[in-house]
Design an enzyme around this catalytic site. Structure first.
Site, mmCIF file in Angstrom:
data_model
loop_
_atom_site.group_PDB
_atom_site.id
_atom_site.type_symbol
_atom_site.label_atom_id
_atom_site.label_comp_id
_atom_site.label_asym_id
_atom_site.label_seq_id
_atom_site.Cartn_x
_atom_site.Cartn_y
_atom_site.Cartn_z
ATOM 1 N N HIS A 217 0.792 -1.221 0.000
ATOM 2 C CA HIS A 217 0.000 0.000 0.000
ATOM 3 C C HIS A 217 0.826 1.273 0.000
ATOM 4 O O HIS A 217 0.630 2.117 -0.865
ATOM 5 C CB HIS A 217 -1.078 0.042 1.080
ATOM 6 N N ARG A 432 -6.019 -10.378 -14.848
ATOM 7 C CA ARG A 432 -4.901 -11.298 -15.094
ATOM 8 C C ARG A 432 -5.270 -12.550 -15.887
ATOM 9 O O ARG A 432 -4.712 -13.612 -15.643
ATOM 10 C CB ARG A 432 -4.239 -11.753 -13.788
#
Lengths: 541, 200
Positions: A217, A432
């Site tokens: 993050h 993905r």
């Protein structure tokens, strides 16, 4: 003399950043095409995943890190009005990082590191990939050291004086990056490299994911802080006004750094190896860190309003029209804030603990981070480049109109690309995947959105080419005698004469971060050494 | 007591900090906006906390380990025990194994409007699973059991998709689940599973 040397150093970094960027843009367009299944000849999952891995590494690690380093060196010398500390060391860091990129590129481009930029053990890449990535990080640590030394030396020479806001933000970012990169460094040094070299037989993917979440993050704030720095220190001046508040800007940077760090588990909401309480704690912090963004939005818009009214804008919204929309920095900040509003909304959905289950790892997520990174953040990288290029080269920008067209097309392309991407996520498409082969009616609803994404990608690619063309033409144009442009930092509405130490230094905040990191990550990391875990052996892909 | 001086020092520091905080000029508008932003964040956090603590809506977080290399030897995830099972009290548990490139068993039937507990394990690398349009979503990390309890409101045939990159065949990793109207669903008979052909 020294100025020329620093300008060369900054340009070197920025060109590596933008070189990586344009290469990755071509890969991005190939990926949306391949993914749509429109052209049979393109279908190849091995090429696709090599490309996705390279695109991610180039955009997320190379573009950002080199941009931040080059920008930081120039900010440090110009805002502090000090020569660069230890120039050979700075070049050393540059070359270490470049060597890392080249090393990582070899296995990436040959399909020997198709593990995506998030690594995903126990799938294993060639060891050279991990070593290259490590060198890139080590090179960036050199930059952090130089920023911190220059910050401290200036403070010693100017006791009691407020550190210029631009340098305060840059040093905040250097410290943030040292804290941030520690997580992934631990994963790579103690898990991935030993496994790839065969020194250990197995690793715990749960621990690896926890360490990566440590980095995952705050790394986005590492990328974002230069954009926010430009918001605060360039935009008000370029718009023709003043910065609304210098002190609140510092507070925003401090909150970003302090609370950006201990909240990585919102990437692990759906993971079985961490307990609900820790996830809730990190989720709590995630909402706290939305505050500096709310505050930044306010301060930047207030600064723009001051500028608009100084330029004769009247009425509740009249000041918006009277802003200098043809100034590339001002245009970029307006478009950046627009994308931040929508991207921020998506981010709040992701951060919402239970709602995240509906969108986790769907196409919604790359839609979100392209909007907020490639949109909000990178458009400010463009604006900074357009602003710095004439200053660094002492030549006028090749075409200011082209710059405006480029910024608009980037915004339009990003809208066309990311809106369908978000919708695909809500329709359940996983991220993905290299092609849609599920034999299911649901997938029919995905087709039109995939086609729209190809168009968005094309617009973006065209825009990216314009950007590089403009910079290159500027670089190659003949020297113009008498062309002088200096970097100008925005003045705050109320000059800052003295600051409490905690708004002018990071000693206290480092201690706060250490405590928060221990609270947030101490037990979640230590637990792996106290419960009976079963390691995974390495797998190919 | 030893704590006296420390307490005094902390109080002193707190007072200093408060004084310093008050010394910063903050525009009243800015103060208002910061308060609004704080309230927005507090509202979101409040809703999430109520959902988590009162309604018990939590992400899969059971922190339960298992040896992924020896699943076939484990009692729970041996081949015969995979799929849908009901216990004496009627609670439905679905045990699923994720491996490159499918979920096993490849097709299961569950009832609508009934809580179903899924227990997912990986036999090789990292996987993820999502049943689109539902909140049946979890990462499947090798070495751990991921447990999710959910209720499917609408009957229908849903795909079960792997949503985490697991190798070059990742696109091909999927299976099916049929959600059957509650009244039409019959609990599978245990002996029928053992050695039966349903598991493909």
């Amino acid at each position: 003399m020294n100025d020329a040397a620093v300008r060369k150093l900054a340009l070197g970094h920025l060109w590596v950043a933008f070189g990586a960027f344009i290469l990755a843009c071509f890969m991005g367009e190939y990926q949306v095409l391949e993914r749509s299944g429109l052209i049979d000849a393109l279908e190849s999952s091995s090429v696709y995943f090599a490309s996705v891995s390279t695109h991610g590494v180039l955009m997320a690690f190379v573009l950002t890190t080199f941009f931040i380093m080059g920008f930081g060196y120039y900010i440090a010398t110009t805002s502090l009005k000090q020569p660069l500390w230890n120039q050979p060391l700075a070049w050393g860091g540059f070359w270490v990082a470049v060597a890392g990129v080249v090393l990582a590129a070899i296995p990436l481009l040959t399909g020997n590191a198709s593990v995506l930029y998030t690594f995903y053990p126990p799938i294993q890449a060639h060891v050279v990939f991990y070593i290259g990535a490590t060198l890139l990080i080590v090179g960036s640590w050199v930059w952090c050291l130089i920023m911190i030394v220059m910050f401290s030396r200036w403070k010693q020479a100017n006791p009691g004086q407020p550190v210029p806001l631009a340098m305060f933000a840059t040093t905040a970012n250097a410290l943030l990056w040292l804290w941030t990169s520690a997580g992934v460094a631990l994963e790579v040094l103690f898990q991935l490299i030993p496994l790839a070299l065969g020194w250990i037989d197995s690793i715990d993917p749960g621990l690896a994911r926890t360490l990566f979440a440590w980095t995952l993050h705050p790394i986005v704030y590492f990328w974002l802080i230069p954009a926010y720095t430009a918001f605060y220190v360039f935009v008000p001046k370029q718009a023709g006004g003043f910065l609304f508040s210098d002190e609140v800007a510092r507070a925003a940077f401090i909150i970003l750094v302090v609370f950006g760090l201990p909240i990585g588990f919102h990437h692990l909401y759906m993971d079985p190896e961490q307990a609900a309480g820790w996830k809730l704690l990190h989720g709590f912090g995630t909402f706290v860190v939305s505050l500096p963004t709310f505050v930044t939005g306010f301060t930047v818009i207030a600064s723009l309003e001051i500028a608009g009214r100084l330029r004769g804008g009247k009425g509740l919204f009249g000041w918006i029209g009277s802003l200098p929309w043809t100034n590339s920095m001002v245009l970029a900040v307006i478009l950046s804030l627009l994308m931040l509003i929508f991207g921020g909304f998506g981010g709040l959905v992701n951060a919402s603990y239970a709602m995240n289950a509906m969108v986790h790892n769907t196409a919604w997520v790359p839609g979100h981070f392209h909007l907020i990174f490639a949109g909000t953040t990178v458009i400010m990288y463009f604006a900074v480049a357009y602003y710095l290029w004439p200053i660094l080269l002492k030549k006028p920008l090749f075409s200011r109109e082209m710059a405006l067209v480029q910024l608009w097309t980037w915004f339009i392309g990003m809208t066309i690309l990311t809106t369908p991407w978000h919708i695909l996520g809500l329709l359940g498409q996983p991220r993905r995947i290299s092609s849609v082969v599920y034999n299911n009616l649901l997938t029919l609803s995905w087709d039109p959105y995939e086609l729209a994404m190809i168009v968005g990608g094309l617009v973006l690619l065209g825009s990216a080419c314009l950007f590089i063309y403009n910079l290159a033409k500027t670089q190659l144009s003949p020297v113009q005698d008498g062309f002088v442009q200096e970097i100008e930092y925005a003045e705050p509405l109320h000059a800052v004469t003295s600051l409490p130490e905690y708004l002018n230094d990071f000693k206290l905040w480092n201690k706060v971060i250490a405590v928060l990191m221990f609270i947030s990550f101490g037990v979640p990391i230590l637990q792996f050494f106290f419960i009976d875990t079963f390691g995974s052996s390495a797998w190919g892909y | 007591m030893e704590t006296g001086p420390i307490k005094q020092k902390l109080e002193q520091q707190w007072q200093d900090l408060s004084l310093q905080l008050r010394a910063i000029p903050i525009n009243p508008l800015e103060r208002k906006w910061a308060t609004i932003a704080l309230l927005i964040a507090a509202l979101f956090i409040g809703i999430i906390m109520i959902d988590a603590l009162v309604h018990g809506i939590n992400a899969p977080s059971n922190v339960e380990t298992i040896d992924s290399a020896r699943l076939h030897l484990s009692e729970e995830f041996a081949e015969d025990n995979l799929g849908v099972q009901t216990d004496g009290s009627g609670l439905i548990t679905v045990r699923m194994v994720a491996g490159r490139y499918s979920f096993f068993p490849k097709h299961i039937d569950v009832p609508a409007e009934t809580p179903v507990t899924f227990r997912w394990v990986s036999l090789d690398v990292l996987h993820g699973v999502h049943i689109p349009m539902t909140n049946m979503s979890t990462m499947i990390v090798p070495g751990y059991v991921a447990q999710v309890t959910t209720t499917f409101p609408k009957p229908g045939d849903y795909p079960v998709l792997c949503n985490e990159y697991c190798g070059l065949g990742h696109n091909h990793m999927w299976s099916n689940i049929s959600v059957i109207a509650k009244e039409d669903w019959a609990a599978p008979v245990k002996s029928a599973i053992a050695g039966g052909p349903e598991n493909e």
